[in-house]
Every structure is written in C-alpha cells, then in structure tokens.
Design an enzyme around this catalytic site. Structure first.
Site, PDB file in Angstrom:
ATOM      1  N   CYS A 188       0.844  -1.182   0.000  1.00 26.43           N
ATOM      2  CA  CYS A 188       0.000   0.000   0.000  1.00 26.43           C
ATOM      3  C   CYS A 188       0.885   1.239   0.000  1.00 26.43           C
ATOM      4  CB  CYS A 188      -0.913  -0.001   1.223  1.00 26.43           C
ATOM      5  SG  CYS A 188      -1.684  -1.601   1.549  1.00 26.43           S
ATOM      6  N   ARG A 238       0.552   2.237  -7.494  1.00 30.14           N
ATOM      7  CA  ARG A 238       0.711   0.986  -6.754  1.00 30.14           C
ATOM      8  C   ARG A 238      -0.595   0.217  -6.639  1.00 30.14           C
ATOM      9  NH1 ARG A 238       5.338   1.228  -3.167  1.00 30.14           N
ATOM     10  NH2 ARG A 238       4.240   0.062  -1.585  1.00 30.14           N
ATOM     11  N   TRP A 288      -4.497  -1.331   0.091  1.00 29.02           N
ATOM     12  CA  TRP A 288      -4.822  -2.518  -0.710  1.00 29.02           C
ATOM     13  C   TRP A 288      -5.313  -3.557   0.286  1.00 29.02           C
ATOM     14  CZ3 TRP A 288      -4.727  -4.142  -5.855  1.00 29.02           C
ATOM     15  CH2 TRP A 288      -4.713  -5.515  -6.073  1.00 29.02           C
ATOM     16  N   ASN A 316       1.617  -0.572   6.493  1.00 28.86           N
ATOM     17  CA  ASN A 316       1.743  -1.560   5.424  1.00 28.86           C
ATOM     18  C   ASN A 316       2.322  -2.832   6.023  1.00 28.86           C
ATOM     19  OD1 ASN A 316       0.926   0.387   3.649  1.00 28.86           O
ATOM     20  ND2 ASN A 316       2.935   0.697   2.719  1.00 28.86           N
ATOM     21  N   GLY A 317       1.892  -3.981   5.514  1.00 24.93           N
ATOM     22  CA  GLY A 317       2.423  -5.242   6.007  1.00 24.93           C
ATOM     23  C   GLY A 317       1.321  -6.135   6.532  1.00 24.93           C
ATOM     24  N   GLU A 341       3.444 -21.834 -19.124  1.00 29.74           N
ATOM     25  CA  GLU A 341       3.507 -20.453 -18.656  1.00 29.74           C
ATOM     26  C   GLU A 341       4.625 -19.687 -19.357  1.00 29.74           C
ATOM     27  OE1 GLU A 341       2.762 -16.913 -16.484  1.00 29.74           O
ATOM     28  OE2 GLU A 341       1.559 -18.628 -17.151  1.00 29.74           O
ATOM     29  N   LYS A 397       4.038 -16.225 -21.520  1.00 27.05           N
ATOM     30  CA  LYS A 397       4.710 -14.958 -21.223  1.00 27.05           C
ATOM     31  C   LYS A 397       5.346 -14.376 -22.481  1.00 27.05           C
ATOM     32  CE  LYS A 397       3.444 -14.030 -17.459  1.00 27.05           C
ATOM     33  NZ  LYS A 397       2.309 -14.747 -17.925  1.00 27.05           N
ATOM     34  N   GLU A 402       2.633 -13.030 -24.793  1.00 30.62           N
ATOM     35  CA  GLU A 402       1.945 -11.845 -24.286  1.00 30.62           C
ATOM     36  C   GLU A 402       2.713 -10.557 -24.549  1.00 30.62           C
ATOM     37  OE1 GLU A 402      -0.687 -12.946 -20.385  1.00 30.62           O
ATOM     38  OE2 GLU A 402       1.490 -13.195 -20.180  1.00 30.62           O
ATOM     39  N   HIS A 414       4.844 -36.860 -32.297  1.00 29.57           N
ATOM     40  CA  HIS A 414       3.488 -37.151 -32.768  1.00 29.57           C
ATOM     41  C   HIS A 414       2.928 -36.008 -33.612  1.00 29.57           C
ATOM     42  CE1 HIS A 414       3.263 -40.821 -30.416  1.00 29.57           C
ATOM     43  NE2 HIS A 414       3.756 -40.144 -29.379  1.00 29.57           N
ATOM     44  N   LYS A 467      -5.805  -6.364 -17.807  1.00 27.24           N
ATOM     45  CA  LYS A 467      -5.316  -6.986 -16.572  1.00 27.24           C
ATOM     46  C   LYS A 467      -6.360  -7.903 -15.960  1.00 27.24           C
ATOM     47  CE  LYS A 467      -2.325  -7.778 -13.394  1.00 27.24           C
ATOM     48  NZ  LYS A 467      -1.161  -8.606 -13.735  1.00 27.24           N
TER      49      LYS A 467
END
Length: 607
Positions: A2, A27, A74, A100-101, A480, A484, A487, A503, A602
């Site tokens: 945050c 952020r 957040w 924060n945390g 993945e 990436k 993208e 094959h 997103k």
C-alpha cells in the site's frame, strides 16, 4: 504494497500529504485516508474508493495542521470500506497509524486488548497497533513503540502521529519499505521514493528494526533496542517516472524482482513451529476436506497454468484425484460435481468472469469452493466458502509474474494442509515444509543471474517461432513460459510435453526455431535428453533450464541456465523465473510495450 505518506514542516500538511498520495496511485489501492495533527487535536478522514472520493470529503477543510500522515490501502484483512481504511486510531484518539504489512498475531493481540476494554471498529489487523500503543504508553512514545513492536509478529512499515508529541511523526519498519525525505525545515515520510521526489531528492532509507522520531528540523534514528543510530542519506538520481518503478525500467521487471518478498508474505503465518502447514481460513471446511473424494481446480490463463502444477503436487501428497479445467470450458462439459467435491478457483483479481461463473455453478451443485485469490473483498472472495490469499500485492504489468508464483505457493500450502487434515502427511510432507521456508532465498539466487538470461535473449530476439518443452512439472511451467513470451513480445510460441513432439509437431522443427528445454525433473532427465537429441538432429537450437549438479544436460544443449538444486516437485517456483526474464528481455530487444501489451487487459471481467 500500500502507500504511506507523511509530512512535518511549516506548511499546511493536508495538501502535501494528498499530493504525495497521488504520486503513489500507480501501486493500486481500494481506499485512502489522512490523519492531521494540530496540538492535542487529531483529525482523521477516510474514504473507500479512489483519492477523488477522499478529496471530496476534505474539500473545504482549512486545517492549519503542519503534521499529517496519509495512506492508500490494498485490502488484506477486511473488505474495502470506510471503516477498514487507514489511518486507524485508538479509543482515546491519541494515536493514529498508517501501516503496510501483515500482523500475523493480530487476533491474539485483539482479544487481549478487548479484554482490557478496548473497542474496535474495523476488521483490519492494523487497528491493533494504535490500541496497543494506547495500552502501553507510560510517558515515552519511543519506549511505547519499542515495547509494542516486541509483541508484534509479522511485517510492518508504520507512520504514526500522536497527541503526546504534537510536532512529530514516528516511523518504524520491519520487512516492509519506508523512507524519509529530507529538506530544510521540513521532512517527508513515504513507503516509496516517488512520493517525496516532488520535494527532495535526499532520502534516508529505513532498515529492519529501525524506529525514528521525525520533526521538521531533525531525524532521531534508533535500532529496535532504542540505541541511537547514524546513517547517511543518499541522493536519488532517477527521474520521477523511473522512481515509480524503484529504478527498474518497467513494472514487469520490478515485479519479477519483488517475487522473493511476496513469497515470504504468502508463507507468513502458515508454517507452524513443528514443521507443518496450517491455514486457519480453511478451518471451517475441515470435515469437507477430510471426506472429499475429488478436487477440481478451475482457472484461466496464467492461473490455469498454476493449477496444472498444483494438480500433480496435491495428488501426490493427498492421494485425491485432481482435475484441472479452463474456466471458460468448465460449465459446458458437464463436470462431475457432488457434495464431496472440493472446487479450487484461482484468480489474481478475484473478478475473472469465467472463473466466477464456474464458482457459482459449482456451489449450486453442492460443492464447497476454495478461492485462491489476491484481492480481498473481490467477488470470488465474497462468494467462496473459504479463501487462501496470495499476498502478491498490486500487480501493475498486465502480464502476471509475482501473482503466478504466489498462486503456486498457495497451492503447495493447500496441498500440505489437506494432507494434514486427512491424516496422510508423512516425513516427505515435513521435508517439503522445511524446503518451502528456503524458497524465497533460492529465488533471490536465481535473480542474481538475470544478466545471463539477458545475454540469451539477445541471441534469440531475431527469431519468430519458439517451442517450450518439458516433462511432468516442467511441462506445466513450459505452458507459462510460452504464454509470457506471446503476451509481451508478440512472437509465436508453443509449449508441448516433450514426448509429444514426435506425434506431429516435430515437422515444424528447423534450424530457425529455438527450443527452450526444461530439464529439472531428475527421474525424467534421461527421457528429456533423448527428446532434446531428437530436436538437435533436426538442427534446432536448444536452450536448457537445468538444476545445479546436472552434469548431463549442459553437454547436450547449446546453452543452459541452472537454478539452485531443489526437490523435483518444488522446481516450478524457480524455473518460471528465467522464463519470465527471457520473455522480458526479448520483448525489450524488440521495443515492445511491455507493461501494457496490445489487445490485453489486466482483469478479464467478461466471458
């Protein structure tokens, strides 16, 4: 994750704090607030939503306070709301805290404080702090903070104002970032450098255990035992745009390098002292987990790839059959769902439309649903029977990196928790738990060799087609890696289980096609090497991702990158990182818009 800001000086603090908060909007956040201190008067204003909502609430305020703190939140503990927004205050209105945390033992502290008469108004872990300060205060704010933080387990970056010290901001840090900006006759507090750059480039970075008393003319810095410290500030040479990314050129690269920290956050509070996994959020489903006869994992895109890794791990640990489905297909194939089915839905945003629809279908047919998500208060969080949160924080780049590795870790933790509940955890499970503790450090070692991946990328950026091959868990990671690259570079990439190349896909192999070969599953190494030789016989350029200690593969491939040695089942968290870096550096060589690739969003909130 945050945003924290603060100001003490000779100007009105409110406009300065708001301006600092705007510099941290990149952020990501869901609510915001300010606390203004004028003598023995402490005024707190908070609002859910964007900063515009907070600004409308403070419009017309003509506060003369020259001390203030701000926060953009957040959500972690408690959904986004006015009540859960920071800063939080104590019963008497003498302490205000922006934090924060994650406070791991907040429930224990909260219960103790309530027994002593404290009244709580939010669902957050943060609110225990001002009440704890109020309870422990005996005349010295510094000693109060020292005693309080000795009781706190977890991570924190805190900005604190109190009527006991009307011209001061107090700050403290453990594991979460916090800086102090220095200027003549005024000081600035922030969780990230961009918030202070409109006012000064001279910055003092706090270290773990630091406590500081900040006035307009001085900073008094102490360690956790209140021994005075001396530290030299440094001058920021980045421009403000680069500062948002902590000096990294793109958010994607910044988020790749944040992965060790977010893995530590995801682990926090879930590993017991006796070497087991306990996820308290899953306690209400103990009976259902104990008697389940199958698990369905449902997700889209990157989250689906995480589910592919989770499938083999959970099956191996629990003995339960696990299916993995694309959420967009799940409802239309008439999946087998009963009241003994556990459905695990995975989503970074918690709003993915197809995944949310699969959740609702599963619950309507009697299944219990566990959400693996990153956003507290999201639709999937609200509608799941239980939630395992991934503490990745805001992810700005459209292409997911840190959200993916935290999803992997959450699935590992989920599998270990289910094994314990079902009474099938064994010595191997305990060994895996101990190894999980080391994962963040091992990942840092991978990142130390990013330059090696950069050199690989320079030699590959001119190619148009790529193959990613692997077996077992390596194949799941290959999926993945190919995604990436597609993208953010706009290059064609395919992922295959290596044994499937003969094959059909083998027809596409030529000297112009690079092949990224994942070779980290030791029991499958000989088979994988045979597959690589098939590619080499057709002129392919093969790049190997191997483990330290592998003496065979480097002699077969053209180039290789080695991750630290780790058990086969845990390699995916490490092997994906060089693939993320490879995609990033190739896209950079090609001049792509890395953080906002074309045609992509997103959060996919439509079917």
């Amino acid at each position: 994750m945050c945003g924290i800001t603060g100001y003490v000086g000779t100007r009105a603090s409110l406009p300065v704090v708001l301006e600092q908060l705007k510099r941290l909007e990149y952020r990501g956040y869901d609510s915001s607030g300010v606390a203004l201190l004028l003598g023995d008067q402490l005024e707190v204003v908070r609002s859910v939503g964007k900063l515009a909502s907070l600004e409308s609430r403070v419009a017309g305020m003509e506060s003369k306070a020259q001390v203030g703190i701000g926060h953009t939140r957040w959500a972690t503990h408690g959904a986004p709301s006015d009540e859960n927004a920071h800063p939080h205050i104590d019963c008497k209105g003498t302490f205000a805290v922006a934090h924060n945390g994650i406070i791991e033992n907040y429930q224990e502290l909260r219960e103790w404080l309530m027994e002593r008469g404290h009244h709580f108004t939010s669902e957050t872990d943060t609110e225990v702090l001002p009440h704890l300060f109020e309870e422990l205060y005996e005349g010295s704010v510094e000693q109060t903070l020292q005693k309080a933080f000795q009781r706190v387990e977890g991570s924190y970056a805190c900005a604190i104002v109190t009527t006991h010290a009307p011209d001061t901001i107090f700050v403290a840090r453990r594991q979460s970032p916090l800086v102090i900006g220095l200027a003549q006759g005024e000081k600035f507090v922030a969780s990230d450098i961009p918030a202070v750059m409109g006012h000064t480039r001279d910055v003092l970075i706090l270290e773990d255990g630091d406590i500081a008393r900040v006035t307009k003319d001085a900073i008094h810095l102490f360690d956790e035992n209140l021994h005075p410290l001396s530290r030299t500030p440094f001058t920021v040479t980045w421009d403000s745009h680069a500062a948002e990314k902590s000096g990294y050129e793109h958010f994607m690269l910044k988020e790749i390098h944040e992965q060790p920290a977010v893995l530590r956050d995801t682990l926090r509070g879930k590993l017991t002292d006796d070497g087991r996994v306990h996820i308290k959020e899953l306690e209400p489903l103990a009976d259902e987990l104990r008697h389940a006869d199958r698990i369905n994992i449902v997700a889209c895109g990157t989250a689906y790839h995480a589910g592919c890794v989770g499938k083999s791990f959970i099956e191996q640990l629990t003995g339960l059959p696990v299916e993995v489905d694309l959420a967009s297909e799940y409802r239309y194939r008439h999946p087998i769902i009963t009241d003994r089915t556990i459905v695990v839905v995975i989503s970074q945003s918690g709003e993915t439309a197809d995944t949310l629809a699969a959740l609702r279908e599963s619950r309507a047919r009697g299944a219990k649903v566990i959400g693996v998500i990153n956003v507290v208060g999201s639709s999937i969080a609200r509608e799941s029977d239980a939630v395992v949160y991934t503490w990745a924080g805001p992810e700005i780049c459209v292409a997911s990196t840190k959200a993916y590795v935290t999803q992997l870790l959450a699935l590992y933790l989920l599998g270990l928790h289910i094994a314990r509940v079902r009474g099938v955890a064994d010595a191997e499970s305990l060994a895996v738990v101990e190894r999980l503790r080391t994962i963040p450090d091992l990942l840092e070692r991978v990142l130390e060799h990013a330059d090696q991946v950069r050199e690989l990328a320079r030699g590959l950026a001119g190619k148009q087609d790529f193959f990613f091959l692997g077996r077992g868990a390596d194949f799941a990671v290959a999926l993945e890696g190919a995604l990436k690259l597609k993208e953010i570079s706009y290059l064609h990439a395919e992922a295959y289980a290596a044994g499937e190349m003969k094959h059909g896909p083998l027809a596409l192999i030529s000297p112009d096609v690079p092949i990224i070969c994942l070779v980290t599953q030791e029991r499958l190494r000989e088979k994988m090497i045979s597959n690589i030789k098939e590619m080499k016989a057709r002129g392919a350029r093969c790049v190997g991702i191997t483990k330290e200690g592998d003496r065979q593969t480097p002699g077969v491939v053209d180039e290789s990158f080695a991750i630290p040695w780790i058990e086969d089942m845990l390699t995916p968290i490490l092997t994906v990182v060089p693939l993320q870096l490879l995609a990033y550096f190739i896209a950079k060589e090609l001049g792509r818009d890395i953080d906002q690739p074309r045609n992509l969003a997103k959060s996919v909130t439509v079917e």
